[in-house]
Design an enzyme around this catalytic site. Structure first.
Site, PDB file in Angstrom:
ATOM      1  CG  ASN A 105     -63.253  76.498  19.706  1.00  0.00           C
ATOM      2  OD1 ASN A 105     -64.085  76.824  19.143  1.00  0.00           O
ATOM      3  ND2 ASN A 105     -62.120  76.523  19.799  1.00  0.00           N
ATOM      4  CD1 TRP A 106     -69.894  76.345  23.230  1.00  0.00           C
ATOM      5  CD2 TRP A 106     -70.833  76.109  22.018  1.00  0.00           C
ATOM      6  NE1 TRP A 106     -70.014  76.813  24.313  1.00  0.00           N
ATOM      7  CE2 TRP A 106     -71.176  76.465  23.660  1.00  0.00           C
ATOM      8  CE3 TRP A 106     -72.668  75.320  21.538  1.00  0.00           C
ATOM      9  CZ2 TRP A 106     -72.917  77.140  23.646  1.00  0.00           C
ATOM     10  CZ3 TRP A 106     -73.909  75.656  22.468  1.00  0.00           C
ATOM     11  CH2 TRP A 106     -74.014  76.454  23.201  1.00  0.00           C
ATOM     12  CE  LYS A 107     -61.308  72.940  19.892  1.00  0.00           C
ATOM     13  NZ  LYS A 107     -60.756  71.979  20.750  1.00  0.00           N
ATOM     14  CG  HIS A 191     -58.751  76.985  17.335  1.00  0.00           C
ATOM     15  ND1 HIS A 191     -58.224  75.269  17.303  1.00  0.00           N
ATOM     16  CD2 HIS A 191     -58.568  76.604  17.771  1.00  0.00           C
ATOM     17  CE1 HIS A 191     -58.525  75.046  18.132  1.00  0.00           C
ATOM     18  NE2 HIS A 191     -58.948  75.836  19.019  1.00  0.00           N
ATOM     19  CD  GLU A 193     -59.717  71.750  16.936  1.00  0.00           C
ATOM     20  OE1 GLU A 193     -59.068  70.941  18.189  1.00  0.00           O
ATOM     21  OE2 GLU A 193     -60.777  72.624  16.961  1.00  0.00           O
ATOM     22  CD  GLU A 263     -55.273  77.528  19.504  1.00  0.00           C
ATOM     23  OE1 GLU A 263     -56.204  77.039  20.081  1.00  0.00           O
ATOM     24  OE2 GLU A 263     -54.839  77.262  18.323  1.00  0.00           O
ATOM     25  N   GLY A 269     -57.140  69.282  22.901  1.00  0.00           N
ATOM     26  CA  GLY A 269     -57.509  68.376  22.915  1.00  0.00           C
ATOM     27  C   GLY A 269     -56.897  66.775  23.448  1.00  0.00           C
ATOM     28  CB  SER A 309     -56.034  71.020  28.253  1.00  0.00           C
ATOM     29  OG  SER A 309     -56.317  69.834  26.841  1.00  0.00           O
ATOM     30  N   GLY A 330     -62.290  74.759  25.483  1.00  0.00           N
ATOM     31  CA  GLY A 330     -63.164  73.574  24.397  1.00  0.00           C
ATOM     32  C   GLY A 330     -64.276  72.443  25.601  1.00  0.00           C
ATOM     33  N   GLY A 331     -63.703  71.354  25.470  1.00  0.00           N
ATOM     34  CA  GLY A 331     -64.690  70.775  25.885  1.00  0.00           C
ATOM     35  C   GLY A 331     -65.563  71.137  27.498  1.00  0.00           C
TER      36      GLY A 331
END
Length: 349
Positions: A105-107, A191, A193, A263, A269, A309, A330-331
């Protein structure tokens, strides 16, 4: 049969079909010469239970504490440990039943040139991966670039959201049909966010999921609890509510096309990660909830990811768990080497 009591000291000469015992303390109980066929015991403390000369045909014991429990004199925890150590392949995920999926998930990251460079690097690293579905969920502006960069490879492309209407006066929104027409296969929905910053609710997640399915997309539906909710010990209530609402009115045949990503919001994050046991506990609860709603066969077919994470250092332990079928990353998905490490952990998990 439904019994809710403070304390039970003796049950004698009873018969019960389809008995389901959940989240109960049954320490030091003794069962002898009982018909326990089809009994389901979930998330209970069975420490020092003793079962003798009983019919356990079709019985199911899941996510229970088994310290000191014996069946016909055999220590159950020792038996489980033996099989885990010697026959691990029988207890880990059956990829013939459900596929491991690692989705990035590049966001809100990467311009089109940066997206192409990352995917060009990644596709060479994962070209030999055959047993894991690899997905890159990218911003809307990168979709066309990503689809062109991964054409003919084993990398699937997903979007990060979609609207629930087919068309109309919804400035700035993208419909599921628009995504499908481009060749997008997956879409992330619900998600944390989106729920936190853009006021998405379980009702709108449900609508988006139905719209995605109608367009032929594969939804990755996110569920998870806040830190406060975990501290209040209501994780299961929160998760069960989300599952029931997010998939309300969705038939079993369509549910099988969905992926669920657990999640924990407190781990998104933040650098905090649920332990492998915590992730397994909630993913197993999600599967048990689906089994109650749709049946065990359907629940066993659903891919349940962990998101929160997951990274190159902890992925192997997380995906080794029976009910953790991959990850929503994510990251770490923004670095080809790290993402590849996670994918290979899932392949070996």
């Amino acid at each position: 049969m439904n019994i809710k009591c403070e304390n039970i000291t003796l049950i004698s000469e009873c018969s019960s079909n389809d008995l389901h015992i959940e989240r109960s303390g049954l320490q030091n109980a003794a069962f002898s010469e009982n018909d326990m066929r089809g009994i389901v015991i979930e998330q209970c403390n069975l420490s020092n239970n003793c079962v003798r000369h009983s019919d356990l045909t079709g019985a199911c014991i899941e996510s229970c504490k088994l310290d000191g429990m014996t069946i016909d004199g055999i220590n159950v925890q020792q038996m489980m440990d033996f099989y885990k150590n010697n026959f691990k392949e029988n207890l880990t995920m059956n990829k013939a039943t459900r596929k491991a999926i690692i989705a990035g998930n590049w966001k809100m990251n990467k311009t089109r040139p940066e997206a192409k460079a990352l995917l060009d690097e990644l596709k060479g690293m994962v070209a030999d991966i055959k047993t894991v579905e690899i997905v890159a969920c990218v911003p809307f502006t990168n979709l066309e670039t990503a689809l062109a960069a991964t054409e003919g490879t084993n990398i699937k492309i997903g979007a990060e959201n979609c609207h629930f209407e087919k068309s109309g006066a919804f400035t700035g929104e993208i419909s599921a049909d628009m995504l499908a027409e481009m060749g997008v296969e997956y879409v992330v929905l619900g998600h944390s966010e989106r729920r936190q910053y853009f006021a998405e609710t379980d009702e709108t997640v449900n609508k988006r999921t139905k719209a995605a399915l109608a367009a032929g997309l594969k939804p990755i539906v996110c569920v998870g609890e806040l830190l406060w909710e975990r501290e209040c010990n209501i994780t299961e209530e929160v998760i069960a509510r989300q599952i029931k609402l997010d998939f309300f009115g969705i038939k079993a045949a369509d549910l099988k096309k969905c992926v669920i990503a657990y999640e924990p919001v407190w781990a998104i994050g933040t650098g905090k990660t649920a332990t492998a046991d915590q992730a397994e506990e909630v993913c197993a609860f999600i599967r048990a909830t689906l089994a109650k709603l749709y049946g065990a066969d359907v629940a066993e077919a659903i891919t349940i990811q962990y998101g929160g994470s997951m990274n190159a250092a902890n992925a192997a332990e997380l995906v080794s768990k029976k009910n953790v079928d991959g990850g929503l990353i994510g990251g770490a998905s923004l670095k080809a080497a790290d993402f590849t490490t996670i994918i290979k952990a899932a392949e070996n998990g």
